[in-house]
Design a protein around this motif. Structure first.
Motif, PDB file in Angstrom:
ATOM      1  N   ALA A   1       1.042  -1.277  -0.007  1.00 47.86           N
ATOM      2  CA  ALA A   1      -0.258  -0.442   0.069  1.00 47.86           C
ATOM      3  C   ALA A   1       1.146   1.373  -0.303  1.00 47.86           C
ATOM      4  CB  ALA A   1      -0.961  -0.199   0.829  1.00 47.86           C
TER       5      ALA A   1
ATOM      6  N   ARG B   1      -0.583   5.458   3.752  1.00 48.30           N
ATOM      7  CA  ARG B   1      -1.254   4.638   4.959  1.00 48.30           C
ATOM      8  C   ARG B   1      -1.154   3.225   5.359  1.00 48.30           C
ATOM      9  NH1 ARG B   1      -4.642   2.784  -0.798  1.00 48.30           N
ATOM     10  NH2 ARG B   1      -4.429   1.168   0.239  1.00 48.30           N
ATOM     11  N   GLN B   2       0.050   2.840   5.354  1.00 49.78           N
ATOM     12  CA  GLN B   2       0.470   2.194   6.141  1.00 49.78           C
ATOM     13  C   GLN B   2       0.934   2.992   7.263  1.00 49.78           C
ATOM     14  OE1 GLN B   2       4.047  -0.939   4.747  1.00 49.78           O
ATOM     15  NE2 GLN B   2       3.204   0.182   2.274  1.00 49.78           N
TER      16      GLN B   2
ATOM     17  N   SER C   1      -2.264   3.809   9.443  1.00 51.03           N
ATOM     18  CA  SER C   1      -2.817   2.697   9.540  1.00 51.03           C
ATOM     19  C   SER C   1      -2.078   2.123  10.439  1.00 51.03           C
ATOM     20  CB  SER C   1      -2.380   1.160   8.922  1.00 51.03           C
ATOM     21  OG  SER C   1      -3.321   0.007   8.515  1.00 51.03           O
ATOM     22  N   HIS C   2      -1.141   2.233  10.592  1.00 54.68           N
ATOM     23  CA  HIS C   2      -0.763   1.777  11.672  1.00 54.68           C
ATOM     24  C   HIS C   2      -0.042   2.405  13.239  1.00 54.68           C
ATOM     25  CE1 HIS C   2       2.550  -1.268  13.542  1.00 54.68           C
ATOM     26  NE2 HIS C   2       3.390   0.173  14.452  1.00 54.68           N
TER      27      HIS C   2
ATOM     28  N   MET D   1      -3.214   1.961  14.752  1.00 54.77           N
ATOM     29  CA  MET D   1      -3.960   0.662  15.512  1.00 54.77           C
ATOM     30  C   MET D   1      -3.214   0.604  16.713  1.00 54.77           C
ATOM     31  SD  MET D   1      -4.927  -2.294  14.833  1.00 54.77           S
ATOM     32  CE  MET D   1      -4.788  -3.105  16.575  1.00 54.77           C
ATOM     33  N   GLU D   2      -1.990   1.773  16.970  1.00 53.26           N
ATOM     34  CA  GLU D   2      -1.359   1.483  18.301  1.00 53.26           C
ATOM     35  C   GLU D   2      -1.540   2.389  19.086  1.00 53.26           C
ATOM     36  OE1 GLU D   2       3.470   1.131  18.529  1.00 53.26           O
ATOM     37  OE2 GLU D   2       3.708   0.692  17.226  1.00 53.26           O
TER      38      GLU D   2
ATOM     39  N   ARG E   1      -5.303   3.113  19.386  1.00 55.21           N
ATOM     40  CA  ARG E   1      -6.082   2.120  18.801  1.00 55.21           C
ATOM     41  C   ARG E   1      -6.099   1.553  20.879  1.00 55.21           C
ATOM     42  NH1 ARG E   1      -8.682  -1.042  14.957  1.00 55.21           N
ATOM     43  NH2 ARG E   1      -9.514   1.186  14.589  1.00 55.21           N
ATOM     44  N   LEU E   2      -4.826   0.636  20.523  1.00 54.23           N
ATOM     45  CA  LEU E   2      -4.348  -0.022  21.714  1.00 54.23           C
ATOM     46  C   LEU E   2      -3.900  -0.051  23.337  1.00 54.23           C
ATOM     47  CD1 LEU E   2      -2.305  -2.707  19.087  1.00 54.23           C
ATOM     48  CD2 LEU E   2      -4.839  -2.935  20.417  1.00 54.23           C
TER      49      LEU E   2
ATOM     50  N   ARG F   1      -7.059   1.160  24.492  1.00 50.70           N
ATOM     51  CA  ARG F   1      -8.193  -0.003  25.553  1.00 50.70           C
ATOM     52  C   ARG F   1      -7.493   0.352  26.402  1.00 50.70           C
ATOM     53  NH1 ARG F   1      -8.351  -4.433  21.198  1.00 50.70           N
ATOM     54  NH2 ARG F   1      -9.384  -1.868  19.704  1.00 50.70           N
TER      55      ARG F   1
ATOM     56  N   VAL G   1       5.716  -9.442  17.606  1.00 52.03           N
ATOM     57  CA  VAL G   1       4.578  -8.330  16.388  1.00 52.03           C
ATOM     58  C   VAL G   1       5.911  -7.704  15.624  1.00 52.03           C
ATOM     59  CG1 VAL G   1       3.454  -6.653  16.752  1.00 52.03           C
ATOM     60  CG2 VAL G   1       2.496  -8.311  18.130  1.00 52.03           C
TER      61      VAL G   1
ATOM     62  N   TRP H   1       6.903  -9.908  12.819  1.00 53.10           N
ATOM     63  CA  TRP H   1       5.951 -10.355  11.948  1.00 53.10           C
ATOM     64  C   TRP H   1       5.519  -9.408  10.881  1.00 53.10           C
ATOM     65  CZ3 TRP H   1       1.504  -7.981   9.816  1.00 53.10           C
ATOM     66  CH2 TRP H   1       1.224  -8.694   8.713  1.00 53.10           C
ATOM     67  N   LEU H   2       5.606  -8.186  12.021  1.00 56.51           N
ATOM     68  CA  LEU H   2       6.052  -6.015  10.734  1.00 56.51           C
ATOM     69  C   LEU H   2       7.682  -6.696   9.578  1.00 56.51           C
ATOM     70  CD1 LEU H   2       5.005  -4.318  13.557  1.00 56.51           C
ATOM     71  CD2 LEU H   2       3.375  -5.395  11.288  1.00 56.51           C
TER      72      LEU H   2
ATOM     73  N   SER I   1       6.477  -7.379   6.742  1.00 54.34           N
ATOM     74  CA  SER I   1       5.392  -7.142   5.560  1.00 54.34           C
ATOM     75  C   SER I   1       5.777  -5.999   4.638  1.00 54.34           C
ATOM     76  CB  SER I   1       4.044  -6.729   6.909  1.00 54.34           C
ATOM     77  OG  SER I   1       4.457  -5.088   7.586  1.00 54.34           O
TER      78      SER I   1
ATOM     79  N   LEU J   1       5.226  -2.822   6.200  1.00 50.38           N
ATOM     80  CA  LEU J   1       6.119  -1.878   6.346  1.00 50.38           C
ATOM     81  C   LEU J   1       7.220  -1.724   6.096  1.00 50.38           C
ATOM     82  CD1 LEU J   1       4.546   0.486   8.177  1.00 50.38           C
ATOM     83  CD2 LEU J   1       4.216  -0.739  10.059  1.00 50.38           C
TER      84      LEU J   1
END
Lengths: 304, 258
Positions: free
Chosen positions: B13, B17-18, B21-22, B25-26, B28-29, B32, B99, B102-103, B106, B108
């Motif tokens: 992408a 945008r990547q 998005s990241h 995500m971070e 939000r986590l 939370r 994490v 895995w990234l 990806s 990213l």
């Protein structure tokens, strides 16, 4: 050769002068016991590790130097982990998808891999099988040309295992190259076009499951005895059975005969026992499996 | 060949945008997570209310009204909690759970991952400023709203974020996840109490001179200079830049992604 993965990776410990090629559009299994060097090999292809010796090419690219060009084209399923502990499956998949230009529809993967059941549960509380399926979804959501899956069905229940196999077969049918590591015989036998058997960092056999098991026509006789075999037992048994068979001593109390398991072979085995004062405890027949191939090549059990 | 469901169509992408998005995500986590929220908002609010009430009771000698002194300090504390403690803990566990690994496979890139993390920090800090600012205003805070003051506050917060984030990543990179959790919280508590963040450096007597050279003291003094006096505290900003440089070098030398 651009279409193939060629690797020569040398390190004293994990992987020792290993060379193998993966044909595009096939499912290739790298089979071996724990600690054989499977994951190290895979992680070198994925660009996580720099080869100490030798070269690795994936899709014609150097996983280190051409990392940025390679990564969007491959998908990686790690053996474990890969997601935040508090993340929901669907969120993680959405994030993985957002990193790619033309991702698969998430709904499709959620349905195919049964991820809807994960709901709002955070990753750390998902079952082992759910984590595995999420990791697989993350690996393929970007529509890769090549996916590396490390022990894809470890810890899965039989149904989830079959679903995963079906999915991997479907990937191949649609032109995706799949490279998987496994220490399950049946997984390699039923999924792979090509199997590379690795032990102690070395490639010990390669071929299709049919080639490796010699068509399944050749069968095995496993002989277990009550007292240790007399000295020179394998040689004298080989002599008694003739050149069509081979004898592998598994341990002091058991051996494996590979060859046509017909009446004549059986009769010769019994006669040999009688002549050499060997008392059989059990004599069992079986079709030659990859397990037996591994046993013959290494003298050890694969699952051990 | 007809196109099947899984027919390859690989590609990354667009980087922007990547990163977005990241960051989403971070952030939000982080929001939370109950403990992170405690650190980001609840503790600073308690400190603010407690400091104002407490200083009146003990009759602390301050050059300005208590709320005007403490509000900038609590904003500094909020920056420290997010950029240092939250980031260190989150990154420590990201390493633990694979994490980051895995990234790494990806599309990213590492720079994008770092940019996403910084953006997430700024997002959370913006939310902290809104909440803490509202509480402070309700308590009668009258900040200096000159252009110099506001710009200086932004500048100090930015270099403070850089300094603490670099140090936080250093801690997360060298220690195991649990040790990072413990160390990041301990350092936070020590600096909150003795690092001249909330309390002005001159309230510490002789130690105050030392405290202004700590990243916490520089951040606190810089924020107070900006929002209390409407001044640009160049010394504090340079101090923070120095810490940012030190943290970056240490992190670059030691950080492993796994």
């Amino acid at each position: 050769m651009v279409d193939s993965l060629e690797m020569r990776y040398g390190s004293k410990t994990a992987v020792d002068g290993l060379s193998l090629t993966v044909a595009r559009g096939s499912v290739t299994a790298v089979l071996g016991p724990n600690g054989a060097g499977k994951t190290t090999t895979l992680e070198t292809c994925e660009g996580y590790r720099r080869p100490q010796r030798g070269t690795v090419r994936v899709l014609g690219l150097d996983p280190q130097a051409d990392r940025r060009a390679l990564l969007p084209r491959i998908g990686v399923m790690l053996q474990e982990g890969g997601a935040w502990s508090g993340v929901r499956a669907e969120e993680m998949l959405r994030h993985a998808a957002s990193l790619h230009a033309a991702p698969l529809p998430r709904a499709l993967l959620v349905e195919r891999l049964g991820l809807a059941a994960c709901g709002r549960t955070p990753y750390r509380r998902l079952s082992g099988g759910q984590k595995q399926r999420l990791a697989l979804a993350m690996a393929i959501v970007g529509r890769p040309e090549l996916v590396f899956v490390d022990e894809p069905t470890a810890g899965m229940d039989p149904q989830a295992r079959r679903d995963t196999w079906d999915l991997l077969r479907e990937l191949r049918a649609d032109g995706v190259t799949v490279v998987l590591t496994t220490h399950y015989m049946d997984e390699a036998e039923s999924l792979a076009d090509t199997v590379h058997i690795i032990d102690r960092g070395q490639l010990i056999a390669s071929g299709s499951p049919v080639e490796l098991t010699r068509g399944g026509r050749v069968s095995t006789i496993r002989l277990v005895v009550t007292r240790p075999f007399p000295p020179g037992a394998p040689e004298s048994l080989t002599e008694a059975l003739g050149p069509a068979t081979s004898v592998t001593v598994l341990d002091p109390l058991s051996l494996l005969v590979t060859g046509p398991a017909d009446g004549s072979t059986l009769a010769r085995v019994s006669r040999w026992c009688e002549e050499h004062d060997v008392l059989p405890e059990s004599l069992s027949l079986g079709t030659r499996s990859l397990e037996d191939v591994f046993l013959e090549l290494t003298g050890r059990e694969l699952s051990a | 060949m007809s196109a099947g469901t899984f027919t390859p169509a690989p590609g990354a992408a667009p980087l922007g945008r990547q990163v977005l998005s990241h960051a989403r995500m971070e952030a939000r986590l982080m929001l939370r997570n109950g403990e992170q929220l405690l650190l980001a908002v609840v503790i600073p609010v308690i400190v603010l209310v407690g400091a104002v009430a407490g200083s009146e009771r003990v009759g602390l000698e301050l050059d300005a009204p208590a709320i005007d002194t403490f509000a900038p300090g609590v904003l500094a504390l909020a920056v420290m909690s997010t950029a240092f403690t939250s980031l260190a803990i989150a990154t420590g566990f990201e390493r633990r759970y694979g994490v980051i690994k895995w990234l790494g496979s990806s599309p990213l890139p590492r720079g994008g991952l770092l940019a996403g993390k910084v953006l997430a920090l700024l997002l959370v800090e913006a939310l902290q400023v809104v909440v803490l600012g509202a509480v402070a205003l309700a308590l009668g805070w009258q900040p200096e709203t000159t252009a110099v003051g506001l710009l200086s506050a932004l500048g100090v917060a930015a270099v403070g974020t850089a300094a603490f984030a670099a140090l936080g990543l250093f801690v997360a990179g060298v220690l195991r996840a649990e040790a990072t959790l413990a160390a990041a919280n301990l350092v936070y508590l020590l600096l909150m109490a003795g690092g001249a963040v909330v309390l002005p450096a001159n309230a510490y007597g002789g130690f105050g001179d030392v405290a202004t050279w700590l990243p916490s003291g520089a951040l606190g003094e810089g924020m107070r200079a900006a929002l209390l006096d409407g001044a640009a505290d160049v010394t504090s900003m340079l101090t923070l830049l120095g810490w940012a440089a030190l943290g970056t070098v240490l992190t670059a030398r030691t950080f492993t992604w796994e």
